[in-house]
Write a protein that holds these residues in place. Structure first.
Motif, short mmCIF file in Angstrom:
data_model
loop_
_atom_site.label_atom_id
_atom_site.label_comp_id
_atom_site.label_asym_id
_atom_site.label_seq_id
_atom_site.Cartn_x
_atom_site.Cartn_y
_atom_site.Cartn_z
N ALA A 126 -5.72 3.38 -2.48
CA ALA A 126 -4.56 4.28 -2.42
C ALA A 126 -4.84 5.64 -3.08
O ALA A 126 -4.63 6.68 -2.44
CB ALA A 126 -3.35 3.61 -3.06
N GLU A 142 -6.72 -2.51 -2.67
CA GLU A 142 -5.60 -1.63 -2.33
C GLU A 142 -5.31 -0.65 -3.47
O GLU A 142 -5.00 0.53 -3.22
CB GLU A 142 -4.35 -2.46 -2.05
N ALA A 155 -0.41 -6.46 -5.33
CA ALA A 155 -1.41 -5.65 -4.62
C ALA A 155 -2.81 -6.05 -5.06
O ALA A 155 -3.05 -6.35 -6.24
CB ALA A 155 -1.18 -4.16 -4.89
N PHE A 203 0.83 -1.20 0.00
CA PHE A 203 0.00 0.00 0.00
C PHE A 203 0.87 1.26 0.00
O PHE A 203 0.52 2.24 -0.64
CB PHE A 203 -0.92 -0.02 1.22
#
Length: 295
Positions: free
Chosen positions: A104, A100, A96, A5
């Motif tokens: 973000a 995520e 990821a 992240f």
């Protein structure tokens, strides 16, 4: 916060840092550069301490507003960015998760950039206030301001503002995520489609069926967002009129900010707030699903 992240947040910084830095620092820089040469009309009306505090507050609010508007303008397009620039295959190859990868940019643009705007404005507020005091009223007015007291009084206000940014983002989350979902599915027509559906649908329900549910829901979310910063404006207004004349100004401001912050947190126990979070969670799930199908 896990390293994946953090890497995704770093991507947002690397991709948008130039625009963010310009948005945060250019307005303040231009103002300070032009202040010695420009013409500023008016004369400070009130005690020097009150005037300085007002200037510092307006500076912080101004930079925050510019940063927030800029971030909100970019936010809907983030839902289709990786598909649009054809980098989706690369990002899907990373470990990821889809959640995520969406969370973000949401966190960076929806919360971190506005917070940065508030903090930058608060940091430069004393400098702007000092420059304006010297420009408008001369050195005597500048020297009459107890700057240590002013800076101490600003700290609880900034902390209250940071809480307000978080709460405002939560109140507006359903509206913001709805535009992102529309943009993910309809691309450039997403925002016009949302505006058309809300506008026409609200008018039809209102004029034909006498139902104002659309306007009521919009009003509830926007009212909650504005109250995130000042939950009890009547009480705060009365207190502000007397604060500058009290000897323990920083402590009084801290108490005012504390009580208003508690009131804002109590306002979260609302059907509109909880319902909005449920809508936002559903929209987030739709964004995750859409991204998972983008290959």
């Amino acid at each position: 916060m896990n390293s994946r992240f953090q890497t995704l947040l770093l991507r947002e910084w690397m991709q948008h840092k130039r625009g963010w830095l310009i948005t945060l620092f250019l307005p303040i820089g231009l103002f300070l550069v032009l202040l010695p040469f420009g013409q500023v009309d008016g004369n400070p009306d009130g005690p020097p301490l009150e005037v300085a505090l007002a200037m510092m507050a307006f500076t912080s609010l101004g930079v925050f507003s510019i940063a927030w508007i800029s971030a909100m303008f970019q936010l809907p397009g983030l839902a289709r960015r990786d598909v649009q620039d054809r980098s989706i295959e690369f990002w899907l190859s990373l470990p990821a998760s889809h959640a995520e990868s969406i969370a973000a940019p949401l966190l960076a643009h929806g919360l971190l950039v506005p917070i940065a705007g508030l903090l930058v404005g608060a940091c430069f507020g004393p400098l702007v206030a000092a420059g304006l005091m010297l420009k408008l009223a001369g050195f005597s007015a500048f020297a009459a301001v107890p700057w240590g007291t002013a800076l101490a009084a600003v700290v609880p206000v900034v902390l209250r503002g940071l809480l307000g940014v978080v709460l405002m983002t939560l109140w507006l989350a359903p509206l913001l995520l709805i535009t992102m979902v529309a943009s993910a599915w309809l691309k450039r027509w997403g925002i016009p489609a949302v505006a058309l559906v809300v506008g026409v649908g609200g008018l039809v329900l209102d004029k034909v069926y006498g139902l104002t549910i659309v306007w009521d829901l919009l009003l509830a979310q926007t009212t909650g967002a504005s109250a995130a910063f000042v939950a009890d404006p009547d009480t705060v207004g009365r207190q502000v009129q007397t604060l500058a004349h009290q000897p323990q100004l920083p402590l009084n401001v801290a108490a005012m900010a504390w009580h208003d912050g508690l009131r804002a947190l109590q306002d979260l126990a609302s059907v509109h707030f909880i319902g909005g979070l449920i809508v936002a969670a559903g929209c987030f799930a739709l964004l995750v699903y859409k991204r998972s199908q983008s290959h």
